[in-house]
Design an enzyme around this catalytic site. Sequence first.
Site, mmCIF file in Angstrom:
data_model
loop_
_atom_site.group_PDB
_atom_site.id
_atom_site.type_symbol
_atom_site.label_atom_id
_atom_site.label_comp_id
_atom_site.label_asym_id
_atom_site.label_seq_id
_atom_site.Cartn_x
_atom_site.Cartn_y
_atom_site.Cartn_z
ATOM 1 N N MET A 5 -8.970 -0.557 -7.814
ATOM 2 C CA MET A 5 -8.431 0.000 -6.573
ATOM 3 C C MET A 5 -7.550 -1.038 -5.900
ATOM 4 O O MET A 5 -6.580 -1.453 -6.455
ATOM 5 C CB MET A 5 -9.587 0.430 -5.662
ATOM 6 N N CYS A 6 -7.898 -1.444 -4.740
ATOM 7 C CA CYS A 6 -7.156 -2.412 -3.931
ATOM 8 C C CYS A 6 -5.946 -1.767 -3.255
ATOM 9 O O CYS A 6 -5.374 -0.820 -3.753
ATOM 10 C CB CYS A 6 -6.670 -3.606 -4.725
ATOM 11 N N GLY A 7 -5.640 -2.302 -2.115
ATOM 12 C CA GLY A 7 -4.473 -1.830 -1.376
ATOM 13 C C GLY A 7 -3.538 -2.989 -1.108
ATOM 14 O O GLY A 7 -3.970 -4.117 -0.890
#
Lengths: 299, 226
Positions: A5-7
């Site tokens: 994921m991560c943004g």
Amino acid sequence: MEMTMCGIVGLFLKKEDLRPRLGDLLTDMLITMTDRGPDSAGIAIYGDEAPGLKMTIQSETPDETFAGLGDALTVAVGAPVPLRVADTHAVLILPEGTEAAARAFMTEKGIRVMGTGHAMEIFKEVGLPKDVAARFGVRGMGGSHGIGHTRMATESAVTTLGAHPFSTGDDQCLVHNGSLSNHNHLRRSLTQKGFPPSTENDTEVAACYISSRLAEGASLGEALEGTLDDLDGFFTFVVGTKTGFGVVRDPIACKPAVMAETDDYVAFGSEYRAFANLPGIEDARVWEPEPATVYFWER
Amino acid sequence: MRTIDMATTPLRDLNSTLQAAAASGEGQWEIVNPKGSHAVAVGLDGPIAVTIKGSTGYYCAGMNKAAKIHVTGSVGPGVAENMMSGHVIIEGDASQYAGATGHGGLLVIKGNASSRCGISMKGIDIVVHGNIGHMSAFMAQSGNLVVLGDAGDALGDSLYEARLFVRGSVKSLGADCVEKEMRPEHVEILRDLLDRSGAEAKPEEFKRYGSARQLYNFHVDNAGAY
């Protein structure tokens, strides 16, 4: 460090007017990406140039470590060292020619150096993005550009050092969404070249790679082009230098990315939500960066 | 026309309201302040008309059946995923896997669509006024994908029986995807789709691509492999 994921958020201002609001805008962008990365957050922000080299340091025990640090450093490097404490981090301004002595001091005292640069300051910690941003007072920071990251760690520990951005050269930072598969091989060759990664993190290898290319004289655009040939794996990178801002995605491009540009700024987000509160976003050119295509802006 | 403001209405309430309206019949709805939210106007099962003023995130108009959904901005990944019927129109761009696995209905993207557009489509018609990205129509089974602009790498890889019509260039064709003759019935299908999607293009300007049928057909010579 595999990350599913991560943004990522990034904002590069083209005009001076928005400078005082940079930290405020970036904080809103970062908080919208909390769902993608609630474990830890970090931000690299390019503020006013200091009359020396800015060194951002971090300590697990800031009250003890930072008390009297300015005086001790002044003695150690032989010149006054202004110091600004922000929670677990502090930004020092090192007079010219004192970096080596300051680094030796930090090593001796076990204080972590997060990054150095004439404009860049870097802050990252474990916790929800809104809390991390509040602890460092990111909203109050002005500047020309900045890059933020919200992390969802899937295969390694949630630690300060595992958080992004990674900085492996003066005024250079990189954030990453994805995972690299040839980082061990690269780690060896980068170490031989004099750009040794300091952690086991794959993203740091990418940061060292770009630092090594820039040191060889490559432009930011050329260094980013190089990632397409030399790095294997999934990646969307957003990179900052003192005057530049760049984006590249691997050829498969399964990690999400969207960009927006107006006369005032260029913005990057893992999702459009990150842009929702940017001024003039209704009329911005919004597009998805193409796979295996380098985008960069220099001021 | 009724308006729902997403700045003050939670997503679940919005979708419940729209789903209830769809179940009971007709109506016109306007959604304001979507601000990139995910899963806006999903699972609508009736002939209502919904206009979303702005841009949305993941999975807008998913599982649509019979509703007409119009987005004035751009959409994130997975717009109109698994659509059964109805009409979804995007004024801006669409991110990855637009119209994936769709069984029916018409999806119109007036800007560009990125990678994997129409992946595993099963009867949906998709018309993209701009370009599409790589791996589009991967394993597409039936329906029509019409592209007024250019197509990226590996178009129609492992294609079944979907028809692909591209006006611009195709960077590369995927495994088992070939250019095919444009016969009168294809011109008619294309003319109707262009007409219904408000596209200013002539069917004669397009090339048709389809399956060479070498990958998915069972060959008796290969029986020993099963």
